[in-house]
Design a protein around this motif. Structure first.
Motif, PDB file in Angstrom:
ATOM      1  N   THR A 113      12.964 -11.496   6.040  1.00  0.00           N
ATOM      2  CA  THR A 113      12.418 -10.571   7.039  1.00  0.00           C
ATOM      3  C   THR A 113      11.024 -10.082   6.649  1.00  0.00           C
ATOM      4  N   GLY A 114      10.593 -10.471   5.443  1.00  0.00           N
ATOM      5  CA  GLY A 114       9.235 -10.135   5.020  1.00  0.00           C
ATOM      6  C   GLY A 114       9.155  -8.842   4.238  1.00  0.00           C
ATOM      7  N   LYS A 115      10.288  -8.332   3.756  1.00  0.00           N
ATOM      8  CA  LYS A 115      10.265  -7.034   3.068  1.00  0.00           C
ATOM      9  C   LYS A 115       9.508  -7.105   1.746  1.00  0.00           C
ATOM     10  N   GLY A 116       9.550  -8.263   1.102  1.00  0.00           N
ATOM     11  CA  GLY A 116       8.814  -8.433  -0.160  1.00  0.00           C
ATOM     12  C   GLY A 116       7.314  -8.326   0.088  1.00  0.00           C
ATOM     13  N   THR A 117       6.827  -9.037   1.107  1.00  0.00           N
ATOM     14  CA  THR A 117       5.405  -9.004   1.458  1.00  0.00           C
ATOM     15  C   THR A 117       4.988  -7.584   1.829  1.00  0.00           C
ATOM     16  N   ILE A 118       5.817  -6.918   2.616  1.00  0.00           N
ATOM     17  CA  ILE A 118       5.512  -5.547   3.046  1.00  0.00           C
ATOM     18  C   ILE A 118       5.408  -4.617   1.834  1.00  0.00           C
ATOM     19  N   ARG A 162       4.788  -5.373  -1.296  1.00  0.00           N
ATOM     20  CA  ARG A 162       3.594  -5.700  -2.099  1.00  0.00           C
ATOM     21  C   ARG A 162       2.345  -5.092  -1.471  1.00  0.00           C
ATOM     22  N   GLU A 163       2.214  -5.238  -0.150  1.00  0.00           N
ATOM     23  CA  GLU A 163       1.033  -4.723   0.552  1.00  0.00           C
ATOM     24  C   GLU A 163       1.013  -3.191   0.509  1.00  0.00           C
ATOM     25  N   LEU A 164       2.194  -2.578   0.657  1.00  0.00           N
ATOM     26  CA  LEU A 164       2.325  -1.113   0.595  1.00  0.00           C
ATOM     27  C   LEU A 164       1.840  -0.588  -0.755  1.00  0.00           C
ATOM     28  N   PRO A 192      -1.975   2.942  -4.409  1.00  0.00           N
ATOM     29  CA  PRO A 192      -1.752   2.788  -5.855  1.00  0.00           C
ATOM     30  C   PRO A 192      -0.972   3.957  -6.467  1.00  0.00           C
ATOM     31  N   TYR A 193      -0.852   5.088  -5.728  1.00  0.00           N
ATOM     32  CA  TYR A 193      -0.086   6.214  -6.271  1.00  0.00           C
ATOM     33  C   TYR A 193       1.418   5.936  -6.226  1.00  0.00           C
ATOM     34  N   LEU A 194       1.836   4.933  -5.474  1.00  0.00           N
ATOM     35  CA  LEU A 194       3.264   4.604  -5.396  1.00  0.00           C
ATOM     36  C   LEU A 194       3.683   3.782  -6.606  1.00  0.00           C
ATOM     37  N   LYS A 195       4.864   4.092  -7.141  1.00  0.00           N
ATOM     38  CA  LYS A 195       5.386   3.332  -8.280  1.00  0.00           C
ATOM     39  C   LYS A 195       6.457   2.378  -7.760  1.00  0.00           C
ATOM     40  N   LEU A 240      10.124  -2.430  12.321  1.00  0.00           N
ATOM     41  CA  LEU A 240      10.024  -3.776  12.865  1.00  0.00           C
ATOM     42  C   LEU A 240       8.870  -4.492  12.187  1.00  0.00           C
ATOM     43  N   ASN A 241       9.142  -5.656  11.597  1.00  0.00           N
ATOM     44  CA  ASN A 241       8.058  -6.422  10.971  1.00  0.00           C
ATOM     45  C   ASN A 241       7.521  -7.474  11.916  1.00  0.00           C
ATOM     46  N   ASP A 242       6.790  -7.015  12.940  1.00  0.00           N
ATOM     47  CA  ASP A 242       6.113  -7.992  13.803  1.00  0.00           C
ATOM     48  C   ASP A 242       4.792  -8.404  13.163  1.00  0.00           C
ATOM     49  N   GLU A 243       4.092  -7.432  12.566  1.00  0.00           N
ATOM     50  CA  GLU A 243       2.860  -7.731  11.817  1.00  0.00           C
ATOM     51  C   GLU A 243       2.901  -6.892  10.553  1.00  0.00           C
ATOM     52  N   VAL A 244       2.597  -7.520   9.411  1.00  0.00           N
ATOM     53  CA  VAL A 244       2.711  -6.825   8.115  1.00  0.00           C
ATOM     54  C   VAL A 244       1.878  -5.530   8.072  1.00  0.00           C
ATOM     55  N   PRO A 245       0.573  -5.560   8.475  1.00  0.00           N
ATOM     56  CA  PRO A 245      -0.206  -4.306   8.365  1.00  0.00           C
ATOM     57  C   PRO A 245       0.407  -3.167   9.178  1.00  0.00           C
ATOM     58  N   LYS A 246       0.963  -3.491  10.357  1.00  0.00           N
ATOM     59  CA  LYS A 246       1.585  -2.442  11.181  1.00  0.00           C
ATOM     60  C   LYS A 246       2.834  -1.894  10.501  1.00  0.00           C
ATOM     61  N   ALA A 247       3.621  -2.795   9.928  1.00  0.00           N
ATOM     62  CA  ALA A 247       4.850  -2.357   9.246  1.00  0.00           C
ATOM     63  C   ALA A 247       4.497  -1.462   8.055  1.00  0.00           C
ATOM     64  N   VAL A 248       3.434  -1.839   7.330  1.00  0.00           N
ATOM     65  CA  VAL A 248       2.996  -1.033   6.176  1.00  0.00           C
ATOM     66  C   VAL A 248       2.548   0.357   6.648  1.00  0.00           C
ATOM     67  N   GLN A 249       1.791   0.391   7.734  1.00  0.00           N
ATOM     68  CA  GLN A 249       1.338   1.688   8.284  1.00  0.00           C
ATOM     69  C   GLN A 249       2.522   2.574   8.653  1.00  0.00           C
ATOM     70  N   LYS A 250       3.566   1.948   9.208  1.00  0.00           N
ATOM     71  CA  LYS A 250       4.744   2.739   9.586  1.00  0.00           C
ATOM     72  C   LYS A 250       5.403   3.338   8.344  1.00  0.00           C
ATOM     73  N   ILE A 251       5.498   2.553   7.286  1.00  0.00           N
ATOM     74  CA  ILE A 251       6.112   3.082   6.052  1.00  0.00           C
ATOM     75  C   ILE A 251       5.239   4.191   5.461  1.00  0.00           C
TER      76      ILE A 251
END
Lengths: 215, 215
Positions: free
Chosen positions: B16-21, B23-25, B30-33, B167-178
């Motif tokens: 579903t792309g959670k790994g890519t999401i 990594r991008e997040l 960088p403050y996230l561990k 919803l992972n339709d586009e990685v950048p959008k999914a990252v923004q939502k998180i």
């Protein structure tokens, strides 16, 4: 089916800057609709009927109460304030998000009727700063200011009944936090039941896929 | 007192792309561990020990279970996966937010122990697209892919147990939502009890203010 709109209820003590925050939020997010409250209080300098409030007479307000045309209403400092139903419900049903800036009494009545709303309480960085802001605004009589400030601690206790607290140290930051809250709320599972059901009911098995893997 | 860090738990069906999401997040924030899971499965092509997973032997994993050094662990497709406690708890206590990418079994065990965590389920736009992604990744054996796809519907039922669906339709959008979810969660009242208490206990009255209003 389009997702139902979200009702975003914003409250906070007098002078905490919630009006400025809501105006900036609406300016930066034109897709948001603003629910204008009705009130029987006199307009402050610069306030415009139909933009800041619907300024109406007490008789007219009482008729709206009788006809059940208000989502909530309350008497605050001798004046009536209320939220006309029709506009809010129509927008939500059309999938539009609605921002409602109201006092804590009104917000808690809305919370009873609309637990699915998003309840945000704006807090000042400190009580000293809050006092400064009200004094400097200079739109209230000294008596009114005294009355308001002595009630601030009581108002702040209400913060516990809101889902979110947004510290107004800087307006743009506070606006960004509310934008994040709206975006996050759109992702909440309970607002996406239809999406979950549609995915779960699709009973996909490997055999349905005709492509060969590239391994 | 500094706010406790937030544990952000991310799950979703295979492919579903959670790994890519994730990594991008982490790259954009960088403050996230990142909490690295331990596993007994073989590394896939390109995966690095200590970065993607702690790849450890079954004996070593079983010792960690016995010593209660895992926040959760589970057996999935014949391999063990688990989350070493120490790193996560230390970061949270230091006010650092921690991202944890784990399967639904692990996530639900964490949810029992850490209901204050934020549970996010990544969903594919459609099951057809999900099937395509797994096939095209080409890192799993055909047998493994078949086994995974037939389990997808069962996995998706778990979405109901998560607070947020992204919803992972586009990685950048999914990252923004998180990112929005994390920002919103930091504003939640239950994470700001100390702030509310400090404001409520300050019993401010008008007389404390020495300035005169400019009216």
């Amino acid at each position: 089916m389009a997702q139902q709109g979200i009702l975003i209820v914003v409250s906070g003590p007098s002078g905490t800057g919630k009006g400025t925050i809501c105006r900036e939020l609406l300016r930066s997010n034109p897709y948001l609709k603003y629910s204008i409250s009705a009130t029987t209080r006199k307009p402050r300098t610069g306030e415009v009927d139909g933009i800041n409030y619907l300024f109406i007479a007490k008789d007219q307000f009482k008729t709206m109460i009788e006809k059940d045309e208000l989502l909530e209403w309350a008497e605050v400092y001798g004046n009536f304030y209320g939220t006309p139903c029709r506009y809010v419900l129509d927008q939500l049903n059309n999938g539009q998000d609605v921002v409602l800036e109201i006092d804590t009494q009104g917000a808690m009545k809305i919370k009873d009727k609309f637990p699915q709303g998003v309840f945000i309480y704006i807090i000042p960085p400190s009580l000293d700063e809050l006092a400064d802001r009200i004094y400097k605004r200079g739109t209230d009589s000294l008596e009114s200011i005294k009355q308001r400030l002595s009630c601030v601690s009581n108002e702040l206790v209400q913060a516990r009944n809101y889902q979110y607290l947004v510290l107004n140290d800087e307006v743009p930051k506070a606006v960004q936090k509310i934008e994040a809250i709206i975006a996050a709320e759109k992702c909440r599972s309970e607002r996406n039941i239809d999406l979950i059901n549609s995915l779960c009911h699709a009973n996909y098995t490997c055999e349905q896929h005709r492509e060969q893997p590239n391994i």
